[in-house]
Design an enzyme around this catalytic site. Structure first.
Site, PDB file in Angstrom:
ATOM      1  N   LYS A   1      66.183  20.814 -21.567  1.00  0.00           N
ATOM      2  CA  LYS A   1      66.105  22.097 -21.407  1.00  0.00           C
ATOM      3  C   LYS A   1      67.217  22.542 -20.470  1.00  0.00           C
ATOM      4  O   LYS A   1      68.480  23.558 -20.277  1.00  0.00           O
ATOM      5  CB  LYS A   1      65.209  23.080 -21.100  1.00  0.00           C
ATOM      6  CG  LYS A   1      64.241  23.513 -22.395  1.00  0.00           C
ATOM      7  CD  LYS A   1      65.487  24.493 -23.574  1.00  0.00           C
ATOM      8  CE  LYS A   1      64.602  24.459 -24.215  1.00  0.00           C
ATOM      9  NZ  LYS A   1      64.818  25.996 -25.169  1.00  0.00           N
TER      10      LYS A   1
ATOM     11  N   SER B   1      62.365  14.826 -27.133  1.00  0.00           N
ATOM     12  CA  SER B   1      62.813  16.033 -26.102  1.00  0.00           C
ATOM     13  C   SER B   1      62.295  16.731 -25.687  1.00  0.00           C
ATOM     14  O   SER B   1      62.608  17.201 -24.271  1.00  0.00           O
ATOM     15  CB  SER B   1      62.914  17.561 -27.529  1.00  0.00           C
ATOM     16  OG  SER B   1      62.241  17.646 -27.580  1.00  0.00           O
TER      17      SER B   1
END
Length: 593
Positions: free
Chosen positions: A140, A395
């Site tokens: 992110k 992720s």
């Protein structure tokens, strides 16, 4: 087989979608419209638009389910040309934006590592892109920093604001620190202390507001207008998408010239997969870009299926990093043009992949972080892929420690090393011994039984170690041949998460309504629930199951006469907690009635 509440069957989709060029559009106008500072006027409501989630069709996640590993979601509806904004970015603009991204001022180029054990088990070259190794343990950071670094100086000086319960919050906070910018992070009051404290340590101001992400986001946008702060969205912005797209650029460079069969990407709002697809489909269009979603949080698959964005009526919270009810407008536009479909996986499969990653690298991924690993394995098994190179993106690794208990419980089920079964035995001497003989060489790992003098038959719930599918099938056949009715509950989340704890508690309860509620993890949540329903109706069953930051999974039985159902529904809807009825669940009738 795939099922949907509406429309026709899926179009076949095992080859890449056409990568025809998108209409070349003006780059600057969309960026300007999305980054321009808001009006300083104070409003008590947020502005609405035609693309507001409130105007979207609401759809249940279970209206579209298909075999794990199968590539679906793409229909003729998906492929219809968009009636898009003439200012939308085209592929060349995205490619240029990704190549010129500023993410490396703060983000690391993460390694692409071979997973030897997974590769050997599946017969493929299985690579893992280690975004869990970023300094905030998630990808992110890339999108947040890229957008913030491109803001005009005068906007940056006014500060930024975002809403997030986890990874995006840390990405914005770290970016703000690097850019010497004031940041306000709005998080739901249910956010675990460890998460909001980590954001504060990065120098941001944390505001806890609302029980849900939607409430936190509404407050953040309104406060952003009042204070002239720039709102940093988690996924739906060209600069955020381009920042995430650098993950795809790195993968292509790191694999060199070796052919890649597919890149598997976890999907929440769609920013990561949209960015990767925008780059990869431009430079290596033969590579499949495949999204992976939990079967109970499949907003992208449903949106692609219907050819338009839809809103999930409810969303599973186990993989909280991708628990999104509505995908982004721009991310959906790119995904319907560029990706090859979506694979759905179960909670059990995600847990198994968390265990796989630990065994491979001694690293513990969060559920959303292991999502693409589960999807890649399911896809390779379903299509019999051998000898190819596949890439899965790890992720994130912001795992709540208390969630590991649930992961360990379900990992062996997800890897199909354990099966959960129920068998009806005659309530007579010697029946247990006969049962054990019929189970034979299978290892019993759990057994639950309670004598009930009112019944002639007993229901036992048990788990067995599974080494081959054939061995399990043979055992079930032996039991059925001996007139012992047996049910395989391995794929039934209600049985594994709740009903297995109620053995011996079967009874006939008049007017019992069985519902699943998601309680926010905050003081007073139970009192609010009881105020809504008690003493109006009797609570006949209550089982609490913590899920981590997404809230508590609570199974509730309430005695509600048919003529009072309208009043119950009104009170339940006013309560504001997500809930679903389980009255049609066959396992409920088997184990509790």
């Amino acid at each position: 087989m795939a099922t949907a509440a509406t429309s026709s069957s899926f179009a076949a989709s095992t080859s890449p979608i056409s990568t025809r060029p998108l209409r070349r559009q003006r780059h600057l106008s969309l960026r300007a419209s999305l980054t321009a500072s808001s009006s300083v006027s104070v409003s008590t409501t947020l502005p609405s638009s035609s693309s507001s989630p409130l105007s979207l069709k609401k759809t249940a996640p279970d209206s579209l389910q298909y075999v794990s590993g199968r590539l679906e979601g793409i229909t003729e509806n998906t492929k219809k040309l968009l009636e898009g904004d003439s200012s939308a970015l085209g592929p060349m603009e995205y490619l240029t934006s990704i190549l010129s991204s500023k993410v490396y001022d703060v983000a690391a180029e993460t390694p692409l590592e071979l997973a030897p054990k997974l590769s050997a088990r599946l017969g493929v070259n299985f690579f893992i892109k280690r975004e869990d190794l970023q300094q905030v343990f998630s990808f992110k950071l890339r999108g947040a920093y890229n957008m913030m670094a491109k803001l005009p100086k005068e906007q940056l000086e006014k500060g930024v604001i975002c809403s997030s319960a986890g990874n995006h919050a840390q990405g914005v906070a770290l970016s703000a620190r690097e850019l010497n910018c004031d940041a306000v992070i709005v998080m739901p009051v249910t956010t675990p202390e460890i998460k909001w404290q980590s954001v504060e340590r990065l120098g941001a101001t944390v505001v806890l507001k609302g029980d849900s992400y939607d409430e936190a986001q509404a407050y953040a946008k309104l406060r952003g207008e009042q204070e002239e702060r720039t709102f940093i969205p988690p996924f739906d912005h060209p600069d955020v998408i381009a920042g995430q797209g650098t993950v795809g650029m790195e993968i292509i460079r790191q694999v060199n010239s070796d052919p890649i069969h597919a890149i598997f990407v976890p999907v929440g709002g769609g920013g990561l997969i949209a960015g990767i697809a925008a780059y990869v489909k431009r430079v290596r269009p033969e590579i499949k870009i495949i999204g992976v979603e939990p079967s109970d949080a499949n907003a992208m698959a449903l949106s692609l299926y219907h050819g338009q964005r839809v809103m999930l009526e409810h969303v599973g919270g186990f993989a909280d990093g991708v628990a999104v009810k509505v995908v982004g407008e721009e991310t959906f536009r790119l995904c319907r043009e560029l990706i090859d479909g979506v694979v759905l996986v179960s909670r059990d499969a995600i847990c198994a992949s968390i265990k796989d990653m630990f065994e491979e690298k001694r690293s513990i991924l969060e559920p959303a972080g292991a999502l693409s690993l589960a999807g890649a394995e399911a896809y390779c098994k379903y299509y019999g892929i051998k000898g190819e190179t596949v890439v899965a993106i790890a992720s994130g690794a912001n795992m709540n420690f208390d969630r590991l208990r649930l992961v360990t419980e379900l990992a062996d089920v997800g890897r199909k090393r354990e099966a959960v079964l129920a068998t009806i035995l005659p309530e007579e001497c010697g029946s247990f011994k006969k049962f054990a003989e019929l189970v034979g060489p299978m290892n019993i790992t759990e057994f639950k039984y309670r004598y009930d003098s009112r019944k002639k038959d007993a229901l036992v719930l048990y788990s067995v170690g599974v080494y081959t599918d054939g061995g399990l099938t043979e055992m079930i056949d032996r039991l059925k041949s001996a007139q012992l009715e047996t049910f395989n509950l391995t794929d039934d989340d209600l049985a594994k998460g709740h009903l297995r704890y109620f053995m011996g508690g079967r009874s006939s309860v008049k007017d019992e309504l069985l519902c699943h509620f998601i309680f926010p993890e905050r003081p007073g949540a139970l009192s609010k629930f009881l105020d809504a329903f008690s003493p109006r109706w009797n609570i006949s069953l209550f089982h609490y199951r913590a899920q981590g930051e997404a809230g508590a999974d609570v199974l509730v039985g309430i005695q509600v006469p048919k003529e009072e159902m309208h009043e119950f529904e009104s009170r339940a809807n006013s309560l504001g907690y997500e809930y679903t009825s389980e009255m049609k669940n066959k396992t409920y009738r088997l184990l509790l009635q």
